[in-house]
Write a protein that holds these residues in place. Structure first.
Motif, PDB file in Angstrom:
ATOM      1  N   GLY A  57       0.809  -1.213   0.000  1.00 30.04           N
ATOM      2  CA  GLY A  57       0.000   0.000   0.000  1.00 30.04           C
ATOM      3  C   GLY A  57       0.841   1.261   0.000  1.00 30.04           C
ATOM      4  N   PRO A  58       0.194   2.426  -0.103  1.00 31.40           N
ATOM      5  CA  PRO A  58       0.930   3.701  -0.190  1.00 31.40           C
ATOM      6  C   PRO A  58       1.860   3.961   0.985  1.00 31.40           C
ATOM      7  CG  PRO A  58      -1.389   4.010  -0.753  1.00 31.40           C
ATOM      8  CD  PRO A  58      -1.266   2.615  -0.236  1.00 31.40           C
ATOM      9  N   ASP A  59       1.542   3.383   2.145  1.00 27.88           N
ATOM     10  CA  ASP A  59       2.388   3.588   3.328  1.00 27.88           C
ATOM     11  C   ASP A  59       3.302   2.398   3.610  1.00 27.88           C
ATOM     12  OD1 ASP A  59       0.485   1.773   4.055  1.00 27.88           O
ATOM     13  OD2 ASP A  59      -0.213   2.846   5.846  1.00 27.88           O
ATOM     14  N   GLY A  60       3.306   1.396   2.721  1.00 31.85           N
ATOM     15  CA  GLY A  60       4.166   0.235   2.909  1.00 31.85           C
ATOM     16  C   GLY A  60       3.499  -0.923   3.620  1.00 31.85           C
ATOM     17  N   GLU A  61       2.241  -0.732   4.030  1.00 30.18           N
ATOM     18  CA  GLU A  61       1.505  -1.826   4.671  1.00 30.18           C
ATOM     19  C   GLU A  61       1.077  -2.849   3.612  1.00 30.18           C
ATOM     20  OE1 GLU A  61       0.732  -2.693   7.710  1.00 30.18           O
ATOM     21  OE2 GLU A  61       1.639  -0.997   8.760  1.00 30.18           O
ATOM     22  N   VAL A  62       0.858  -4.094   4.070  1.00 35.00           N
ATOM     23  CA  VAL A  62       0.373  -5.141   3.165  1.00 35.00           C
ATOM     24  C   VAL A  62      -0.995  -5.622   3.639  1.00 35.00           C
ATOM     25  CG1 VAL A  62       2.688  -5.855   2.454  1.00 35.00           C
ATOM     26  CG2 VAL A  62       1.619  -6.941   4.445  1.00 35.00           C
ATOM     27  N   ASP A  63      -1.616  -6.513   2.834  1.00 31.64           N
ATOM     28  CA  ASP A  63      -3.041  -6.790   2.959  1.00 31.64           C
ATOM     29  C   ASP A  63      -3.479  -7.399   4.290  1.00 31.64           C
ATOM     30  OD1 ASP A  63      -3.992  -6.919  -0.316  1.00 31.64           O
ATOM     31  OD2 ASP A  63      -1.887  -7.071   0.166  1.00 31.64           O
ATOM     32  N   TRP A  64      -2.898  -8.529   4.646  1.00 33.99           N
ATOM     33  CA  TRP A  64      -3.423  -9.277   5.784  1.00 33.99           C
ATOM     34  C   TRP A  64      -2.605  -9.025   7.047  1.00 33.99           C
ATOM     35  CZ3 TRP A  64      -3.997 -13.023   1.424  1.00 33.99           C
ATOM     36  CH2 TRP A  64      -5.350 -13.320   1.151  1.00 33.99           C
ATOM     37  N   PRO A  65      -3.198  -9.259   8.221  1.00 32.58           N
ATOM     38  CA  PRO A  65      -2.439  -9.143   9.470  1.00 32.58           C
ATOM     39  C   PRO A  65      -1.432 -10.283   9.599  1.00 32.58           C
ATOM     40  CG  PRO A  65      -4.651  -9.937   9.915  1.00 32.58           C
ATOM     41  CD  PRO A  65      -4.629  -9.550   8.468  1.00 32.58           C
ATOM     42  N   ALA A  66      -0.479 -10.097  10.495  1.00 29.84           N
ATOM     43  CA  ALA A  66       0.629 -11.042  10.640  1.00 29.84           C
ATOM     44  C   ALA A  66       0.151 -12.459  10.933  1.00 29.84           C
ATOM     45  CB  ALA A  66       1.573 -10.561  11.745  1.00 29.84           C
ATOM     46  N   GLU A  67      -0.896 -12.599  11.760  1.00 29.60           N
ATOM     47  CA  GLU A  67      -1.332 -13.953  12.125  1.00 29.60           C
ATOM     48  C   GLU A  67      -1.874 -14.713  10.918  1.00 29.60           C
ATOM     49  OE1 GLU A  67      -4.469 -10.974  13.720  1.00 29.60           O
ATOM     50  OE2 GLU A  67      -2.269 -11.161  13.601  1.00 29.60           O
ATOM     51  N   PHE A  68      -2.498 -13.999   9.970  1.00 27.38           N
ATOM     52  CA  PHE A  68      -2.982 -14.678   8.768  1.00 27.38           C
ATOM     53  C   PHE A  68      -1.821 -14.969   7.818  1.00 27.38           C
ATOM     54  CE2 PHE A  68      -5.246 -15.282   4.755  1.00 27.38           C
ATOM     55  CZ  PHE A  68      -6.345 -16.029   5.168  1.00 27.38           C
TER      56      PHE A  68
END
Length: 575
Positions: A417-428
């Motif tokens: 994403g634009p801020d460097g985040e990715v789709d799913w949370p770490a546990e998934f």
């Protein structure tokens, strides 16, 4: 015989673009885009299918199937011709500019009357675009860059298209009586990402039969020149192909000479001169006596100059001759070294083949392992859900037992994403065997934002591969403006591999970026990003690009045995 799929797909995509230019039904345009992608990736030549058979292809309904049959029978489609007639040819030319899509092309035509690239350049010089909604200084700069890319490409074609054309010629000429050897040379043999003219070499005692057969090929539109030693044709697609027939005894010298590059050949000739020798396409000769010292094989010519054989992909005068003199050439990774593909898609998202078909095709290639990495939910158009992904994981586990030698890995391609985040949370994310993360949008962020975005993705412990890192599409979209040396350093620090995307439209990273990244200590993954079974053979182009970047199999994680790969993928995930 040439498969019709590419031509049909291009026509359907053109119609989708024409609909977009005219403000037509967006859903209809999207339907034609999906059909184009499905046709392009379909493994069977569509020329042999009727309307009913065409409707068996995903995303091809009755209406589109009928138009394909019309095109195959008549060479045109009436509604496409009508759409073309509504739009000035210059406006259609505008959408070929990288970074300028159909919507902006339509605005330029409607608001400023622009219908050619020349008129667009004048408007840019006069700063007339800045008052248009959705345009500004940054848009102007991007359009200028796109025009420069278009002009730079000139008549060059992508590596994959050139290879297909060359192999068709080779297959035909190899059947001519008297053919000892036949292959391609030039920039194609060096696996350059784009090709100008195709060079074909034949070894034979008599040239006339080959020149005649070459000029009479079905796809020949024009014979540019025909002679005893060289014939040049232009194909129906506007590509120039040159044929040279060499005496069998001169094969090696000729192959070396016509492979190039020019700079490499100059370096080799300089070395010959220092040895009081003269190198030509006919052999390596003693300057004083004129005696031919080597000519039959490339290996013999190089050896007589005190060099080991230099792989064609290295022949760009980037230090390969000096390395050869020190006996320090790398043992380049080969396609045979590749044990698996770590970035592929199915029809669960935007692929056109089922999971079972993709896995069958991977098994047929003899892979040890194979990863399915469909898109995650942030790519909203793919409509991914947790439940869909978990169901696919279960399906993959059931398929795993079907193959004795192929181990299946369940992965995903995350969106950065634009801020460097990715789709799913770490546990998934922890449930996947591997995660590829790629930039798919917001390409025009600032250099600092794009750099931080990629570095942050590298620092995510579940991300093990950065997919198509620069996002470029050759001749269509420039790479993003990030500080890639900082990204390469982050990859080396975090143990994140960089992808060499083997699709001929991407080849991303390119060879120069690979050379830079390798100096940082980065590891790489050569992947096809396949969206169809017909895309899996693109691996050859990725490997060729890796070779141009001087990579060995130790540099490429999917050339490693599965246990070593698993250790790499597990590294840091407990963080």
């Amino acid at each position: 015989m040439v498969r019709s799929n590419a031509e049909v797909a291009a026509l359907l995509q053109e119609y989708a673009d024409l609909l977009a230019i005219t403000g037509g039904d967006a859903f209809k345009a999207r339907a034609y885009e999906k059909a184009a992608r499905a046709i392009d990736g379909f493994p069977t030549d569509v020329a042999g299918l009727d309307t009913k058979g065409l409707q068996e292809i995903p995303n091809v309904g009755k209406s589109i199937a009928e138009k394909i049959v019309e095109f195959l029978h008549t060479g045109q489609v009436s509604i496409v011709e009508e759409a073309r007639a509504e739009i000035p040819a210059g406006v259609r030319e505008l959408i070929t500019i990288p970074g300028l899509g159909p919507r902006k092309a339509l605005i330029l035509h409607q608001e400023l009357g622009i219908s050619s690239v020349a008129e667009l350049l004048d408007a840019l010089d006069d700063e007339r675009l800045r008052d248009l909604k959705g345009f500004g200084e940054k848009t102007e700069a991007n359009i200028r860059h796109g025009i420069a890319l278009l002009q730079q490409a000139g008549g060059r074609i992508l590596l994959g298209a050139a290879m297909e054309a060359a192999e068709q010629v080779i297959a035909a000429l190899s059947e001519v009586t008297g053919c000892r050897r036949c292959t391609y040379a030039g920039s194609l043999r060096r696996m350059r990402e784009t090709i100008g003219d195709i060079d074909i070499l034949v070894a034979a005692e008599h040239s006339a039969p080959f020149m005649e057969a070459f000029a009479a090929l079905p796809n020949t539109a024009e014979v540019i020149v025909q002679g005893e030693k060289k014939t040049s044709i232009r194909t129906t697609k506007g590509l120039q192909v040159d044929l040279r027939v060499l005496p069998p005894a001169a094969w090696g010298a000729g192959l070396l000479y016509f492979t190039g590059s020019k700079a490499h050949n100059i370096r080799i000739r300089e070395l010959a001169v220092r040895h009081k020798l003269k190198l030509s396409e006919y052999g390596l000769f003693h300057t004083e006596t004129g005696r031919n010292l080597a000519s039959r094989t490339e290996e013999s010519v190089y050896a007589r100059l005190g060099l080991p054989w230099i792989p064609p992909t290295l022949r760009e005068d980037r230090g390969e001759v000096a390395a050869a003199l020190r006996n320090a050439l790398p043992e380049l990774v080969t396609e045979a070294d590749i044990r698996g593909d770590l970035h592929t898609h199915t029809d669960l998202t935007d692929g056109v083949a089922s999971l079972a078909d993709m896995v069958d095709a991977a098994a047929a290639r003899g892979y040890t392992y194979y990863a399915v990495t469909d898109h995650a939910p942030d790519m909203a158009m793919q409509q991914m859900t947790d439940a869909k992904m978990l169901a696919q994981r279960e399906q993959l586990r059931q398929l795993n037992g079907k193959y004795r030698k192929l181990h299946l890995l369940h992965g995903t391609e995350l969106n950065i994403g634009p801020d460097g985040e990715v789709d799913w949370p770490a546990e998934f994310l922890a449930g996947f065997d591997l995660c590829v993360a790629s930039v798919h949008s917001h390409f025009n962020q600032s250099r600092d934002q794009l750099t931080k975005r990629l570095v942050r993705a590298c620092e995510n412990p579940h991300v093990k591969i950065i997919g198509h890192p620069t996002t470029r599409l050759i001749g269509k979209r420039p790479g993003i403006d990030a500080d890639f040396d900082a990204v390469f350093a982050a990859c080396a620090r975090t143990g994140t591999a960089l992808e060499i995307n083997a699709h001929p439209e991407r080849l991303d990273l390119n060879d120069e970026d690979i050379l830079r990244a390798k100096r940082h200590g980065v590891k790489f993954a050569v992947n096809t990003d396949a969206h169809a079974t017909t895309h899996l053979p693109y691996m050859r182009y990725g490997v060729g690009t890796a070779q141009r970047g001087w990579l060995t199999k130790d540099d490429v994680i999917n050339a490693w045995p599965l246990p070593r790969l698993r250790r790499f993928l597990a590294q840091g995930r407990s963080a």
